[in-house]
Design a protein around this motif. Structure first.
Motif, PDB file in Angstrom:
ATOM      1  N   UNK B  83     -17.723  -6.516  79.769  1.00 54.12           N
ATOM      2  CA  UNK B  83     -17.149  -7.774  79.305  1.00 54.12           C
ATOM      3  C   UNK B  83     -18.187  -8.785  78.863  1.00 54.12           C
ATOM      4  N   UNK B  84     -19.450  -8.533  79.180  1.00 59.99           N
ATOM      5  CA  UNK B  84     -20.528  -9.419  78.738  1.00 59.99           C
ATOM      6  C   UNK B  84     -20.942  -9.112  77.297  1.00 59.99           C
ATOM      7  N   UNK B  85     -20.422  -8.014  76.742  1.00 57.65           N
ATOM      8  CA  UNK B  85     -20.773  -7.632  75.373  1.00 57.65           C
ATOM      9  C   UNK B  85     -20.326  -8.733  74.414  1.00 57.65           C
ATOM     10  N   UNK B  86     -21.287  -9.362  73.760  1.00 57.76           N
ATOM     11  CA  UNK B  86     -21.029 -10.527  72.903  1.00 57.76           C
ATOM     12  C   UNK B  86     -22.339 -10.865  72.200  1.00 57.76           C
ATOM     13  N   UNK B  87     -22.293 -11.919  71.403  1.00 58.78           N
ATOM     14  CA  UNK B  87     -23.517 -12.446  70.795  1.00 58.78           C
ATOM     15  C   UNK B  87     -23.962 -13.661  71.593  1.00 58.78           C
ATOM     16  N   UNK B  88     -25.226 -13.699  71.923  1.00 55.10           N
ATOM     17  CA  UNK B  88     -25.782 -14.799  72.706  1.00 55.10           C
ATOM     18  C   UNK B  88     -26.747 -15.612  71.850  1.00 55.10           C
ATOM     19  N   UNK B  89     -26.605 -16.913  71.942  1.00 53.26           N
ATOM     20  CA  UNK B  89     -27.475 -17.823  71.199  1.00 53.26           C
ATOM     21  C   UNK B  89     -28.199 -18.750  72.156  1.00 53.26           C
ATOM     22  N   UNK B  90     -29.495 -18.870  71.987  1.00 55.36           N
ATOM     23  CA  UNK B  90     -30.195 -19.959  72.642  1.00 55.36           C
ATOM     24  C   UNK B  90     -30.198 -21.143  71.684  1.00 55.36           C
ATOM     25  N   UNK B 106     -31.523 -17.194  66.391  1.00 56.12           N
ATOM     26  CA  UNK B 106     -30.864 -16.301  65.442  1.00 56.12           C
ATOM     27  C   UNK B 106     -29.743 -15.484  66.064  1.00 56.12           C
ATOM     28  N   UNK B 107     -29.694 -15.444  67.391  1.00 57.30           N
ATOM     29  CA  UNK B 107     -28.630 -14.697  68.055  1.00 57.30           C
ATOM     30  C   UNK B 107     -29.071 -13.312  68.494  1.00 57.30           C
ATOM     31  N   UNK B 108     -28.496 -12.851  69.592  1.00 61.66           N
ATOM     32  CA  UNK B 108     -28.734 -11.493  70.109  1.00 61.66           C
ATOM     33  C   UNK B 108     -27.394 -10.837  70.370  1.00 61.66           C
ATOM     34  N   UNK B 109     -27.184  -9.689  69.756  1.00 59.03           N
ATOM     35  CA  UNK B 109     -25.954  -8.945  69.989  1.00 59.03           C
ATOM     36  C   UNK B 109     -26.170  -8.046  71.206  1.00 59.03           C
ATOM     37  N   UNK B 110     -25.454  -8.342  72.277  1.00 58.94           N
ATOM     38  CA  UNK B 110     -25.583  -7.577  73.516  1.00 58.94           C
ATOM     39  C   UNK B 110     -24.428  -6.585  73.624  1.00 58.94           C
ATOM     40  N   UNK B 111     -24.774  -5.340  73.875  1.00 59.16           N
ATOM     41  CA  UNK B 111     -23.769  -4.306  74.125  1.00 59.16           C
ATOM     42  C   UNK B 111     -24.037  -3.726  75.511  1.00 59.16           C
ATOM     43  N   UNK B 112     -23.038  -3.781  76.366  1.00 58.96           N
ATOM     44  CA  UNK B 112     -23.158  -3.219  77.711  1.00 58.96           C
ATOM     45  C   UNK B 112     -22.273  -1.978  77.781  1.00 58.96           C
ATOM     46  N   UNK B 113     -22.906  -0.853  77.972  1.00 59.18           N
ATOM     47  CA  UNK B 113     -22.169   0.413  78.044  1.00 59.18           C
ATOM     48  C   UNK B 113     -21.636   0.650  79.448  1.00 59.18           C
ATOM     49  N   UNK B 114     -20.390   1.165  79.549  1.00 58.20           N
ATOM     50  CA  UNK B 114     -19.788   1.404  80.864  1.00 58.20           C
ATOM     51  C   UNK B 114     -20.501   2.516  81.641  1.00 58.20           C
TER      52      UNK B 114
END
Lengths: 116, 114
Positions: B83-90, B106-114
């Protein structure tokens, strides 16, 4: 938590027409609101600062006559995109700073504008 | 000098792992450093923020580490979940007449695999 709403959530308009987007802080007062633009897969870029009771201030490169901002009350700011063109198609997001508390900035859900 | 540089551009983490995203800035006038989470088609949501007088701040699974001398700050997400899979911006902003004007990374695309 603080809630900021935007209306509409998405809009399609023809080239040359104008579109108004509303931004409301639902459960707090905000003397200052901001308008950002976000193109697909890109970051947010600040367009302008909206101050209640005074003229908006625009970032460099943003046409103030094209993007009209009105901050009518402590809970409402509007962005009007005038004479829209396809290159204005973008995700427009507003934010607001709480008057009270730690002055965190809260964002609205965004408005997807498509100009055909 | 107004830029905030964010890395990595994308990040893949296994469930339960630690996600680390880094940001660097040049403008020493910045005095507020928030992190935002954004899901597709939604506005950014404030996760956690820090001011330069503090070196670390923790809220739940989210921790900001701040290094004033290096002009860097990072977000650590402990026990990462799908559920944390999202784009993160500082982001960063400064006071005075520029109060509240956020400069985003610029953003970081986070993907958390189950």
């Amino acid at each position: 938590g603080a809630v900021v709403s935007q209306h509409p959530s998405w809009v399609i308009c023809k080239s040359g027409t104008s579109v108004k987007i509303e931004c409301r802080s639902l459960d707090f007062q905000a003397t200052t609101m901001f308008w950002y633009r976000q193109f697909p897969k890109q970051s947010l870029m600040l367009m302008a600062t909206s101050n209640e009771g005074s003229k908006a201030t625009y970032e460099q490169g943003v046409e103030k006559d094209k993007f009209l901002i009105n901050h009518a009350s402590l809970t409402l700011s509007t962005l009007t995109v005038t004479s829209a063109h396809p290159e204005d198609s973008s995700f427009y997001i507003c934010s607001a700073i709480r008057l009270a508390g730690a002055h965190e900035q809260y964002f609205g859900p965004g408005t997807r504008l498509t100009v055909t | 000098q107004q830029q905030v540089k964010q890395s990595p551009q994308s990040l893949i983490v296994q469930k339960g792992g630690i996600s680390i995203i880094n940001c660097a800035y040049e403008n020493t006038a910045f005095d507020y450093f928030p992190w935002y989470q954004q899901f597709p088609g939604k506005g950014p949501a404030l996760l956690i923020a820090i001011r330069p007088d503090v070196s670390e701040k923790k809220e739940g699974r989210f921790t900001i580490s701040f290094n004033k001398s290096a002009k860097q700050f990072s977000l650590h997400i402990m026990d990462s979940q799908p559920g944390d899979s999202a784009t993160y911006f500082c982001a960063a902003s400064r006071g005075g007449t520029s109060y509240g004007k956020l400069t985003f990374g610029q953003g970081t695309i986070l993907t958390v695999h189950p």
